[in-house]
Design an enzyme around this catalytic site. Structure first.
Site, short mmCIF file in Angstrom:
data_model
loop_
_atom_site.label_atom_id
_atom_site.label_comp_id
_atom_site.label_asym_id
_atom_site.label_seq_id
_atom_site.Cartn_x
_atom_site.Cartn_y
_atom_site.Cartn_z
N THR B 1 3.24 -2.93 -4.25
CA THR B 1 2.94 -4.02 -3.33
C THR B 1 2.08 -5.06 -4.05
O THR B 1 1.24 -4.72 -4.85
CB THR B 1 2.18 -3.49 -2.11
OG1 THR B 1 2.91 -2.44 -1.56
CG2 THR B 1 1.94 -4.58 -1.09
N GLY B 54 1.22 3.01 3.66
CA GLY B 54 1.62 2.15 4.77
C GLY B 54 1.40 2.75 6.13
O GLY B 54 0.94 2.07 7.06
#
Lengths: 195, 131
Positions: B1, B54
């Site tokens: 990410t 996440g």
């Protein structure tokens, strides 16, 4: 008013054994992207334009897990996602299940600016991308040899690996990832092994 | 990410996050990065971008929580970031970067390192991985 400020990240949870040259490569990319953002801010570009510009740069370099160099699904393909938010007016845009758009963050920006919605996903998002004429590429563009090696590792270990690079070279350095009692939702990661 | 947060010279905040997700993830799995309020958030007070596990970031509505504790508890930016990383992640591992409308920049993480860099108009600049 305190003047402009900027921060970038390239993922959290780093392999403590990451080779020094990989660490340097990552820091150079972060420095380069920071400098792109700084010169944009000095040219009085609005904040929302600067974050898109910087993330596009990060997506185009395979060092981190986004755009080119994205992590692979269990099928060995790439499915990307992104979101963007403008604090002024709290406008936002997001996309998921992106497989052909070269810079997903720009598609998220278009969802915010050119659609009546905040979030589009999978075939709907891909159709919107075609309508908007954003740059598209084959899914292979996003896939790197490194990540093919990492996926193989993950499948052998029956685990889902986090957001960090484990170099396929020197596979024994990866054991820290496999042996570490990492959990997700309070369960050992191995629970998430594909059936 | 990857992520970027900015406050410009007019005090306007913005945030952006992009990711390939988790290696070996199920097809169709949605993480925190596209979820406004979880992986990304920006308002008149601050801009936040998160990365890491996440599922934990979603549960903790991490990005919005930084803005919320600034708004409701009157915390400063670094205090808010430290509070959220410490109190909202349960056992989850994650990190985040943030800016405030006052030109402050902050980051925090509770895992082994985070690739990050930050800079401010008065000449401060830092790039790092570990603590």
């Amino acid at each position: 008013m305190g003047g402009w400020a900027i921060a970038v990240h390239g993922g959290a949870g780093v392999d403590p054994n990451l080779p020094v040259e990989r660490q340097e490569e990552a820091k150079q990319l972060l420095t380069r992207c920071l400098n792109i953002g700084i010169s944009a801010l000095r040219s009085s570009l609005p904040a929302i334009d600067v974050v898109e510009l910087v993330v596009r740069e990060l997506e185009s370099d395979p060092v981190f897990n986004s755009g080119r160099g994205s992590a692979l699904t269990e099928k060995g393909t790439v499915e990307m996602e992104a979101s963007i938010m403008d604090g002024a007016g709290r406008r936002c845009g997001a996309v998921s299940g992106i497989t052909t758009v070269k810079n997903p963050i720009s598609l998220a920006r278009l969802v915010m600016d050119k659609s009546p919605h905040s979030y589009l996903a999978f075939s709907g998002a891909e159709d919107f991308a075609r309508q908007q004429g954003v740059e598209t590429v084959d899914n292979d563009y996003f896939i790197t040899e490194d990540n093919i090696g990492m996926l193989k590792l993950a499948k052998e270990a029956k685990t889902i690996l986090f957001d960090y690079r484990i170099p396929p070279v020197g596979l024994d350095t990866c054991s820290s990832a496999v042996d570490s009692p990492l959990q997700m939702n309070g369960l050992p990661l191995t629970v998430y092994a594909p059936e | 990410t990857v992520g970027c947060v900015v406050v410009d010279a007019q005090g306007r905040c913005a945030a952006a996050t992009s990711t390939g997700g988790l290696m070996n993830k199920m097809s169709g799995r949605i993480g925190d990065s596209p979820l406004i309020g979880a992986g990304t958030y920006a308002c008149s007070l601050c801009g936040v971008s998160c990365t890491g596990e996440g599922e934990a970031i979603i549960r903790g509505t991490l990005a919005r929580d930084v803005a919320a504790v600034m708004e409701y508890k009157g915390l400063g930016l670094q205090e808010a970031v430290d509070y959220v990383v410490k109190e909202r992640l349960d056992q989850g591992k994650a990190g985040l970067i943030a800016v405030s409308k006052n030109g402050e920049v902050a980051y925090g993480f509770n895992c082994v390192g985070m690739f990050r860099g930050c800079a401010t108009e008065d000449g401060f600049m830092e790039v790092g991985i570990w603590e």
